[in-house]
Design an enzyme around this catalytic site. Structure first.
Site, PDB file in Angstrom:
ATOM      1  N   VAL A  18       0.874  -1.173   0.000  1.00 41.72           N
ATOM      2  CA  VAL A  18       0.000   0.000   0.000  1.00 41.72           C
ATOM      3  C   VAL A  18       0.913   1.225   0.000  1.00 41.72           C
ATOM      4  O   VAL A  18       2.082   1.131   0.399  1.00 41.72           O
ATOM      5  CB  VAL A  18      -0.906  -0.022   1.259  1.00 41.72           C
ATOM      6  CG1 VAL A  18      -0.094   0.026   2.542  1.00 41.72           C
ATOM      7  CG2 VAL A  18      -1.924   1.107   1.252  1.00 41.72           C
ATOM      8  N   VAL A  59       7.282  -3.971  -9.858  1.00 39.40           N
ATOM      9  CA  VAL A  59       8.559  -4.027 -10.567  1.00 39.40           C
ATOM     10  C   VAL A  59       9.048  -5.472 -10.551  1.00 39.40           C
ATOM     11  O   VAL A  59       9.165  -6.089  -9.487  1.00 39.40           O
ATOM     12  CB  VAL A  59       9.591  -3.087  -9.924  1.00 39.40           C
ATOM     13  CG1 VAL A  59      10.953  -3.232 -10.607  1.00 39.40           C
ATOM     14  CG2 VAL A  59       9.110  -1.637 -10.010  1.00 39.40           C
ATOM     15  N   HIS A  64       9.856  -7.038  12.209  1.00 41.29           N
ATOM     16  CA  HIS A  64      11.048  -6.199  12.065  1.00 41.29           C
ATOM     17  C   HIS A  64      12.098  -6.831  11.156  1.00 41.29           C
ATOM     18  O   HIS A  64      13.285  -6.820  11.452  1.00 41.29           O
ATOM     19  CB  HIS A  64      11.651  -5.925  13.451  1.00 41.29           C
ATOM     20  CG  HIS A  64      10.752  -5.141  14.340  1.00 41.29           C
ATOM     21  ND1 HIS A  64      11.007  -4.944  15.681  1.00 41.29           N
ATOM     22  CD2 HIS A  64       9.580  -4.491  14.090  1.00 41.29           C
ATOM     23  CE1 HIS A  64      10.042  -4.220  16.215  1.00 41.29           C
ATOM     24  NE2 HIS A  64       9.165  -3.933  15.264  1.00 41.29           N
ATOM     25  N   HIS A  71      12.205  -0.796  17.590  1.00 40.67           N
ATOM     26  CA  HIS A  71      11.333  -0.971  16.434  1.00 40.67           C
ATOM     27  C   HIS A  71      11.909  -0.168  15.267  1.00 40.67           C
ATOM     28  O   HIS A  71      12.147   1.030  15.399  1.00 40.67           O
ATOM     29  CB  HIS A  71       9.921  -0.505  16.781  1.00 40.67           C
ATOM     30  CG  HIS A  71       9.325  -1.265  17.924  1.00 40.67           C
ATOM     31  ND1 HIS A  71       8.297  -2.162  17.778  1.00 40.67           N
ATOM     32  CD2 HIS A  71       9.653  -1.293  19.249  1.00 40.67           C
ATOM     33  CE1 HIS A  71       8.002  -2.707  18.953  1.00 40.67           C
ATOM     34  NE2 HIS A  71       8.813  -2.187  19.858  1.00 40.67           N
TER      35      HIS A  71
END
Length: 621
Positions: A141, A278, A553, A597
């Site tokens: 998104v 791509v 992560h 994070h």
């Protein structure tokens, strides 16, 4: 688009479902507030629609692949030079306001804005998940995973970046990267340390304008355990605090919202194309120079050329996949899938992630429950920029410990505990997002749901894991998902520190803060760990291997390092070794995952990369 619409409709129906239970005056108020919300959403739609009128050129100065955390920032910064034409390509669709209501973060993982990756089956991790495979969400998104994540803002520890430099990456020490953190931060955290915080940047950082009694108890208990309340993004990381979030006025502040929304209709040299996958970076096999890309968009394959550079910012899964599809990667592996190697590099290796085996507790304080969010007054509060809708997936508070050196106030933390003010059963999306086996859910959590108990979770997140995984191609077909070998707990340290973090979380229940809300460990046993005495170290190690919750992560798969480092893919200026005019700028380049994070550090990487590119092309000194 269907699932996004369903989420939005679901929220609206939740508000309307209670209209018959409230007064006519309140009916009017709810209608007014719902219309107000729709107006806000329509304003975002109109911004997103600016991109629909763009006709793609056949050639640009820079092509940025991936409009995630890094890509949006890079495209915005590079297009500051009006002489450069910049193209930003995103495989996903537009961001919508409903995605930016923080409390619905869980639901986004169920929609088409998520790539919905899964790890390969394991016999030593992800044991509580369907087919022993962990779900690995990734944003598909505009804004990428900054739209899908839980908005938890941390920089990590200064030693993380000093370590990067020590590994052969000049210019990446903490003193070098601090200006870039401050450049993008637009923090309104009132007690942030002024020498360390940025106040005027595009990425908004704030406290949430709502706190539960459970979060207050957690913060109290951590202080009673010996931590200080502090700005963990300041000089010292060890400490406890209410969560800093990438939100402003109870709204998610994604990379797309931060960097691109202010430019819509104002910067003609920046083109953005959504729903554009791509499939290959074009590289001249003789000169080893990147000169463009192939992209699937509007139902056909197009070739677009790059006069200066192609910059891959597709994230730690898609970036190595694209590099390998383009002939950049481990030569033996590429040949096995029928791709001619152009640069024999360790692409896809060094995969790292943070995991956290959530522990559940019951309480006499009110916890978050899904049914409570149908309260029609909550949309009113959200429109007034406060209330529980602004809580990022229920995450409320955070604490850092250096368990090996607990008396060292300025230690290098090895565990993070973060609090979620609800349980695994408080929201139907949570267990689905994690992919929990129904048998596990029914045994451990169904009673909480059936009895509508107040419960919360603490996630003990390992900060510096030693295990390393790998991303591999399944085939040369760019539309086939890559193979994800997470390799969790391959190193025994990771199990050990996870158990120690879990025990630290449980020990907080002995502190006055938690006793005040009658917080108790939810003592349901995992059936498949019954061979170990309950609460023994072996039992908790088994627990950790079952509840291998990724905290999303993923990093390290295009490692930054000198050419002498056989594991390195890019140099300290993020240029791919052996290939001209090709860079990587995202979490892939992290040589070692940082202690927190990584969404914030990826903004930093993008800001620094933009300056390096400008320097290399003579736009700035």
């Amino acid at each position: 688009m269907a699932s996004k619409s369903l989420i939005f409709v679901g929220l609206c129906l939740a508000y309307m479902a209670t209209w018959s239970q409230i007064s006519a005056q309140n009916n009017n108020n709810v209608l007014f507030e719902t219309i107000n919300f729709l107006r806000r959403g329509q304003a975002d739609v109109e911004l997103e629609n600016y991109d629909n009128n763009v006709i793609l050129d056949s050639e640009y100065d820079f092509i940025v692949v991936g409009a995630g955390t890094a890509g949006c920032a890079l495209a915005a910064r590079l297009s500051e030079n009006p002489q450069w034409r910049v193209l930003l390509l995103e495989a996903g669709g537009p961001e919508r306001l409903v995605m930016d209501v923080p409390i619905v973060a869980h639901f986004l993982q169920l929609g088409e804005m998520n790539w919905k990756y899964r790890t390969q089956p394991s016999d030593h991790a992800c044991l509580a998940m369907n087919n022993n495979r962990c779900n690995w969400p990734r944003g598909k998104v505009m804004g990428g995973s900054s739209v899908l994540n839980y908005m938890m803002y941390t920089r990590g520890n200064r030693r993380d970046y000093d370590r990067w430099e020590a590994l052969g990456n000049p210019g990446w020490s903490f003193k070098d990267v601090l200006p870039y953190f401050k450049k993008y931060e637009g923090s309104s955290v009132p007690d942030a340390e002024e020498d360390y915080v940025g106040r005027n940047g595009p990425v908004k950082v704030s406290y949430v304008n709502w706190r539960s009694k459970i979060a207050e108890a957690f913060v109290d208990a951590a202080q009673q355990d010996g931590l200080k309340y502090r700005d963990y993004n300041g000089r010292i990381q060890n400490g406890v605090a209410f969560l800093h979030t990438t939100t402003r006025n109870s709204t998610r502040w994604s990379s797309n919202r931060a960097y691109l929304y202010p430019l819509k209709g104002k910067r003609s040299n920046l083109h953005v194309r959504k729903n554009a996958l791509v499939t290959k970076v074009l590289i001249d096999p003789q000169t080893k120079t990147a000169y463009g890309i192939m992209v699937q968009t509007e139902g056909r394959m197009q070739k677009i050329l790059a006069r200066k550079e192609v910059i891959v910012s597709a994230g730690a899964i898609n970036t190595p996949q694209l590099l390998m599809l383009s002939g950049v990667g481990p030569a033996k592996h590429l040949r096995e899938v029928g791709i001619k190697p152009l640069a024999d590099l360790a692409v896809g290796y060094n995969l790292q992630d943070h995991t956290a085996p959530a522990v559940t507790f019951t309480t006499n304080a009110t916890s978050l429950k899904f049914e409570d969010f149908s309260d029609p007054t909550l949309i009113n509060r959200f429109n007034r920029m406060e209330g529980p809708y602004g809580s990022p997936g229920g995450c409320e508070a955070i604490a850092f410990w250096d368990l090996d050196h607990e008396r060292d106030e300025d230690g290098w933390p090895d565990i993070e505990l973060f609090l979620v003010g609800g349980s695994m059963s408080s929201n139907p999306a949570i267990s689905r997002a994690f992919g929990l086996k129904k048998s596990i859910y029914d045994t451990l959590f169904a009673e909480i749901e059936d009895k509508s108990l107040n419960a919360f979770m603490i996630f003990p997140m390992i900060l510096r894991p030693k295990s390393r995984g790998r991303i591999m191609l399944k085939s040369s077909d760019p539309f086939k998902y890559p193979l994800i070998h997470a390799n969790y707990f391959a190193h025994p340290y990771d199990v050990d520190i996870s158990v120690r973090g879990l025990l630290k979380a449980i020990s907080l229940m002995e502190q006055r803060g938690m006793e005040a809300i009658n917080a108790k460990l939810w003592e349901k046993k995992i059936p498949t760990c019954k061979q170990h005495p309950y609460k023994s170290w072996a039992y908790w190690a088994c627990y950790v291997r079952h509840f291998t919750f990724t905290i999303y992560h993923y990093s390290g798969t295009a490692k930054m390092g000198p050419k002498s480092d056989r594991a390195a893919v890019v140099d300290h200026r993020l240029r791919v070794h052996g290939i001209k005019n090709l860079r990587v700028a995202d979490a892939s380049i992290m040589p070692e995952i940082m202690s927190g994070h990584p969404n914030g550090p990826v903004f930093m990487i993008a800001e620094k990369a933009a300056d390096m590119i400008k320097q290399d092309h003579g736009f700035i000194q």
